[in-house]
Design a protein around this motif. Structure first.
Motif, PDB file in Angstrom:
ATOM      1  N   GLU A  99      14.824 -12.073  -9.859  1.00  0.00           N
ATOM      2  CA  GLU A  99      15.921 -11.703 -10.776  1.00  0.00           C
ATOM      3  C   GLU A  99      16.967 -10.913 -10.006  1.00  0.00           C
ATOM      4  OE1 GLU A  99      13.634  -9.386 -13.520  1.00  0.00           O
ATOM      5  OE2 GLU A  99      13.562  -7.659 -12.165  1.00  0.00           O
TER       6      GLU A  99
ATOM      7  N   TRP B   3      -6.516   6.587  -7.746  1.00  0.00           N
ATOM      8  CA  TRP B   3      -5.468   5.561  -7.878  1.00  0.00           C
ATOM      9  C   TRP B   3      -5.445   4.686  -6.629  1.00  0.00           C
ATOM     10  CZ3 TRP B   3       0.085   5.785  -6.106  1.00  0.00           C
ATOM     11  CH2 TRP B   3       0.838   4.732  -6.634  1.00  0.00           C
TER      12      TRP B   3
ATOM     13  N   TYR C 181      15.122   4.579  -1.678  1.00  0.00           N
ATOM     14  CA  TYR C 181      15.859   4.894  -0.446  1.00  0.00           C
ATOM     15  C   TYR C 181      14.898   5.461   0.592  1.00  0.00           C
ATOM     16  CZ  TYR C 181      20.050   3.823  -2.920  1.00  0.00           C
ATOM     17  OH  TYR C 181      21.017   3.119  -3.585  1.00  0.00           O
TER      18      TYR C 181
ATOM     19  N   PHE D 244       5.504  -2.597  -8.373  1.00  0.00           N
ATOM     20  CA  PHE D 244       5.658  -1.202  -8.798  1.00  0.00           C
ATOM     21  C   PHE D 244       6.367  -1.078 -10.123  1.00  0.00           C
ATOM     22  CE2 PHE D 244       4.111   1.456  -5.431  1.00  0.00           C
ATOM     23  CZ  PHE D 244       3.844   0.495  -4.479  1.00  0.00           C
TER      24      PHE D 244
ATOM     25  N   GLY E  88      13.838 -17.021  -7.541  1.00  0.00           N
ATOM     26  CA  GLY E  88      12.595 -17.770  -7.697  1.00  0.00           C
ATOM     27  C   GLY E  88      11.487 -17.020  -6.976  1.00  0.00           C
TER      28      GLY E  88
ATOM     29  N   THR F 152      12.218  -7.093  -3.365  1.00  0.00           N
ATOM     30  CA  THR F 152      12.353  -5.650  -3.559  1.00  0.00           C
ATOM     31  C   THR F 152      13.416  -5.384  -4.620  1.00  0.00           C
ATOM     32  OG1 THR F 152      12.762  -3.504  -2.512  1.00  0.00           O
ATOM     33  CG2 THR F 152      14.006  -5.366  -1.633  1.00  0.00           C
ATOM     34  N   SER F 153      13.151  -4.370  -5.443  1.00  0.00           N
ATOM     35  CA  SER F 153      14.082  -4.050  -6.537  1.00  0.00           C
ATOM     36  C   SER F 153      15.271  -3.244  -6.021  1.00  0.00           C
ATOM     37  CB  SER F 153      13.342  -3.260  -7.628  1.00  0.00           C
ATOM     38  OG  SER F 153      12.788  -2.076  -7.062  1.00  0.00           O
ATOM     39  N   GLY F 154      15.223  -2.859  -4.756  1.00  0.00           N
ATOM     40  CA  GLY F 154      16.378  -2.190  -4.149  1.00  0.00           C
ATOM     41  C   GLY F 154      16.701  -0.839  -4.773  1.00  0.00           C
TER      42      GLY F 154
HETATM   43  C1  BV8 Z   1      13.214  10.056   1.719  1.00  0.00           C
HETATM   44  C2  BV8 Z   1       4.406   4.306  -0.380  1.00  0.00           C
HETATM   45  C3  BV8 Z   1      14.307  11.886   2.709  1.00  0.00           C
HETATM   46  C4  BV8 Z   1       3.415   4.933  -1.283  1.00  0.00           C
HETATM   47  C5  BV8 Z   1       6.572   4.286  -1.474  1.00  0.00           C
HETATM   48  C6  BV8 Z   1      14.996  13.022  -5.465  1.00  0.00           C
HETATM   49  C7  BV8 Z   1      13.975  13.771  -4.890  1.00  0.00           C
HETATM   50  C8  BV8 Z   1      13.280  13.349  -3.758  1.00  0.00           C
HETATM   51  C9  BV8 Z   1      13.623  12.140  -3.177  1.00  0.00           C
HETATM   52  C10 BV8 Z   1      14.627  11.414  -3.766  1.00  0.00           C
HETATM   53  C11 BV8 Z   1      15.328  11.824  -4.883  1.00  0.00           C
HETATM   54  N1  BV8 Z   1      16.245  10.868  -5.203  1.00  0.00           N
HETATM   55  C12 BV8 Z   1      16.157   9.863  -4.318  1.00  0.00           C
HETATM   56  C13 BV8 Z   1      15.199  10.198  -3.454  1.00  0.00           C
HETATM   57  C14 BV8 Z   1      14.771   9.457  -2.367  1.00  0.00           C
HETATM   58  C15 BV8 Z   1      13.488   8.716  -2.775  1.00  0.00           C
HETATM   59  C16 BV8 Z   1      13.886   7.570  -3.675  1.00  0.00           C
HETATM   60  O1  BV8 Z   1      14.434   6.613  -3.201  1.00  0.00           O
HETATM   61  N2  BV8 Z   1      13.616   7.668  -4.988  1.00  0.00           N
HETATM   62  C17 BV8 Z   1      14.030   6.595  -5.877  1.00  0.00           C
HETATM   63  C18 BV8 Z   1      12.905   6.228  -6.821  1.00  0.00           C
HETATM   64  C19 BV8 Z   1      15.298   7.037  -6.601  1.00  0.00           C
HETATM   65  N3  BV8 Z   1      12.980   8.238  -1.525  1.00  0.00           N
HETATM   66  C20 BV8 Z   1      12.133   8.984  -0.814  1.00  0.00           C
HETATM   67  O2  BV8 Z   1      11.643  10.035  -1.209  1.00  0.00           O
HETATM   68  C21 BV8 Z   1      11.850   8.440   0.559  1.00  0.00           C
HETATM   69  N4  BV8 Z   1      12.014   9.483   1.528  1.00  0.00           N
HETATM   70  O3  BV8 Z   1      14.206   9.743   1.119  1.00  0.00           O
HETATM   71  O4  BV8 Z   1      13.170  11.064   2.659  1.00  0.00           O
HETATM   72  C22 BV8 Z   1      14.160  12.894   1.596  1.00  0.00           C
HETATM   73  C23 BV8 Z   1      13.131  13.806   1.669  1.00  0.00           C
HETATM   74  C24 BV8 Z   1      13.043  14.783   0.661  1.00  0.00           C
HETATM   75  C25 BV8 Z   1      13.963  14.806  -0.389  1.00  0.00           C
HETATM   76  C26 BV8 Z   1      14.975  13.852  -0.467  1.00  0.00           C
HETATM   77  C27 BV8 Z   1      15.069  12.896   0.520  1.00  0.00           C
HETATM   78  C28 BV8 Z   1      10.443   7.906   0.649  1.00  0.00           C
HETATM   79  C29 BV8 Z   1      10.316   6.698  -0.260  1.00  0.00           C
HETATM   80  C30 BV8 Z   1       8.975   6.021  -0.007  1.00  0.00           C
HETATM   81  C31 BV8 Z   1       8.109   6.163  -1.241  1.00  0.00           C
HETATM   82  N5  BV8 Z   1       6.862   5.450  -0.999  1.00  0.00           N
HETATM   83  N6  BV8 Z   1       5.426   3.667  -1.198  1.00  0.00           N
HETATM   84  C32 BV8 Z   1       2.558   3.883  -1.938  1.00  0.00           C
HETATM   85  O5  BV8 Z   1       2.965   2.718  -2.042  1.00  0.00           O
HETATM   86  O6  BV8 Z   1       1.465   4.258  -2.375  1.00  0.00           O
HETATM   87  S1  BV8 Z   1       7.705   3.518  -2.436  1.00  0.00           S
HETATM   88  C33 BV8 Z   1       7.130   2.146  -3.193  1.00  0.00           C
HETATM   89  O7  BV8 Z   1       8.323   1.566  -3.712  1.00  0.00           O
HETATM   90  C34 BV8 Z   1       6.520   1.051  -2.329  1.00  0.00           C
HETATM   91  O8  BV8 Z   1       6.585   1.256  -0.950  1.00  0.00           O
HETATM   92  C35 BV8 Z   1       7.401  -0.147  -2.714  1.00  0.00           C
HETATM   93  O9  BV8 Z   1       7.416  -1.133  -1.774  1.00  0.00           O
HETATM   94  C36 BV8 Z   1       8.688   0.566  -2.800  1.00  0.00           C
HETATM   95  C37 BV8 Z   1       9.889  -0.136  -3.301  1.00  0.00           C
HETATM   96  O10 BV8 Z   1       9.527  -0.841  -4.453  1.00  0.00           O
HETATM   97  P1  BV8 Z   1       9.610  -2.432  -4.326  1.00  0.00           P
HETATM   98  O11 BV8 Z   1       8.871  -2.854  -3.128  1.00  0.00           O
HETATM   99  O12 BV8 Z   1      11.030  -2.834  -4.417  1.00  0.00           O
HETATM  100  O13 BV8 Z   1       8.757  -2.877  -5.559  1.00  0.00           O
HETATM  101  P2  BV8 Z   1       9.265  -3.056  -7.081  1.00  0.00           P
HETATM  102  O14 BV8 Z   1       8.070  -3.253  -7.938  1.00  0.00           O
HETATM  103  O15 BV8 Z   1      10.229  -1.941  -7.394  1.00  0.00           O
HETATM  104  O16 BV8 Z   1      10.117  -4.413  -7.042  1.00  0.00           O
HETATM  105  C38 BV8 Z   1       9.454  -5.630  -6.834  1.00  0.00           C
HETATM  106  C39 BV8 Z   1      10.537  -6.699  -6.810  1.00  0.00           C
HETATM  107  O17 BV8 Z   1       9.924  -7.945  -6.505  1.00  0.00           O
HETATM  108  C40 BV8 Z   1      11.257  -6.872  -8.126  1.00  0.00           C
HETATM  109  O18 BV8 Z   1      12.655  -6.934  -7.881  1.00  0.00           O
HETATM  110  C41 BV8 Z   1      10.747  -8.221  -8.664  1.00  0.00           C
HETATM  111  O19 BV8 Z   1      11.759  -8.927  -9.366  1.00  0.00           O
HETATM  112  C42 BV8 Z   1      10.429  -8.932  -7.377  1.00  0.00           C
HETATM  113  N7  BV8 Z   1       9.363  -9.947  -7.482  1.00  0.00           N
HETATM  114  C43 BV8 Z   1       8.228  -9.907  -8.227  1.00  0.00           C
HETATM  115  N8  BV8 Z   1       7.488 -11.015  -7.992  1.00  0.00           N
HETATM  116  C44 BV8 Z   1       8.168 -11.755  -7.078  1.00  0.00           C
HETATM  117  C45 BV8 Z   1       9.360 -11.079  -6.746  1.00  0.00           C
HETATM  118  N9  BV8 Z   1      10.266 -11.568  -5.867  1.00  0.00           N
HETATM  119  C46 BV8 Z   1       9.991 -12.764  -5.291  1.00  0.00           C
HETATM  120  N10 BV8 Z   1       8.858 -13.472  -5.557  1.00  0.00           N
HETATM  121  C47 BV8 Z   1       7.936 -13.002  -6.435  1.00  0.00           C
HETATM  122  N11 BV8 Z   1       6.830 -13.734  -6.693  1.00  0.00           N
END
Ligand code: BV8
Length: 244
Positions: free
Chosen positions: A215, A66, A193, A35, A229, A188-190
């Protein structure tokens, strides 16, 4: 790194209940863009444009185009060595559970059973009239947007930003977090939420946290051991050193 792997293996050998959490990184070696990485899925689009109920309300065709593109990539992908190693963990540990944020279904294709897909699954669709779900595996989709036999538009059965995690999945997650003595967080990039708060929840109750990532992330500050890794290399290396 080898000292860190030793520490992780040593802890895992004493672990009764293992919880694994995965993110998009575990599927990267299957050829699925992550992502937020350089080849990120989001790069050509902004998350707000696509993975939200408001975007879907406003423009279901673009959102479905998409998903159709992603389903095309995922449809050609296979589970990689990292997915398979986690399946082996399910067989190795007396008590095991997997929480995945991924919607690609790759963990399920390894035959793993103790899993919750906390953000849903993009091969499942949901009727926007009565919320009935069904599998829709056409690649490419025959019509965009796809329609239910009732005539209503179907949506992907995933959790979008701004939508709550289904109660059952959230309850199951908090339950397994309370039971586990070791948590392994992989790829996961953590930043999303509530899952981003799970490692701290386990740490606060005295659990041991192992991170596997390419990383450092915000989870690195919480982890007892961070293994940097590729998950496709690290997880099989760990599985090899555990009792079979
Ligand atoms: C919720 C499904 C209560 C869809 C996904 C303001 C308004 C509204 C909400 C929020 C807000 N502020 C915060 C929030 C909460 C929001 C949130 O967290 N926002 C973030 C961006 C700040 N969360 C929500 O809305 C959640 N619901 O909180 O409900 C609520 C309700 C209303 C209002 C407020 C709260 C719902 C979140 C779910 C979203 N849906 N996916 C789809 O996929 O089509 S999220 C999407 O991100 C995917 O599921 C993905 O898995 C997820 C997390 O990303 P990562 O998996 O970590 O992926 P990323 O690319 O980021 O990182 C990859 C990592 O892998 C990297 O670290 C990289 O270094 C590493 N990597 C790469 N290659 C390798 C590797 N590691 C090892 N080996 C390798 N080879």
């Amino acid at each position: 790194m080898s000292d860190d792997i030793d520490r992780a293996v040593e802890r895992l050998r004493r672990t009764k209940s293992l919880l694994v959490i995965t993110g998009a990184g575990i599927s990267a070696e299957s050829g699925i863009p992550t992502f937020r990485g350089n080849d990120g899925l989001w790069q050509n689009y902004r998350a707000e444009e696509l993975a939200t109920p408001w975007a879907f309300e406003r423009d279901p065709v673009t959102v479905w185009k998409w998903y159709d593109w992603r389903r095309g990539i995922i449809g050609k992908a296979e589970p990689n060595a990292g997915h398979l190693a986690i399946k082996r963990f399910e067989e190795t540990f007396p008590d095991f559970f997997l929480i995945t944020q991924n919607v690609d279904g790759l963990h399920g294709r390894t035959g793993i059973r103790k899993i919750v897909e906390i953000h849903g699954n993009l091969w499942r669709v949901r009727c926007t009239r009565d919320n009935r779900t069904s599998m829709l595996t056409d690649v490419p989709l025959k019509t965009i947007p796809p329609r239910c036999e009732c005539g209503e538009i179907l949506r992907p059965d995933v959790v979008w930003f701004g939508e709550s995690i289904p109660t059952e999945a959230l309850q199951a997650s908090y339950n397994v977090m309370s039971l586990c003595d070791t948590l392994m967080v992989v790829g996961t990039s953590g930043v999303v939420y509530p899952v981003a708060s799970f490692p701290e929840t386990v740490k606060d109750k005295g659990g041991f946290v192992i991170e596997v990532n390419m990383e450092p992330t915000p989870i690195t500050n919480v982890a007892d051991v961070s293994l940097f890794g590729k998950s496709g290399d690290i997880l099989p290396a760990i599985a090899e050193r555990l009792p079979h």
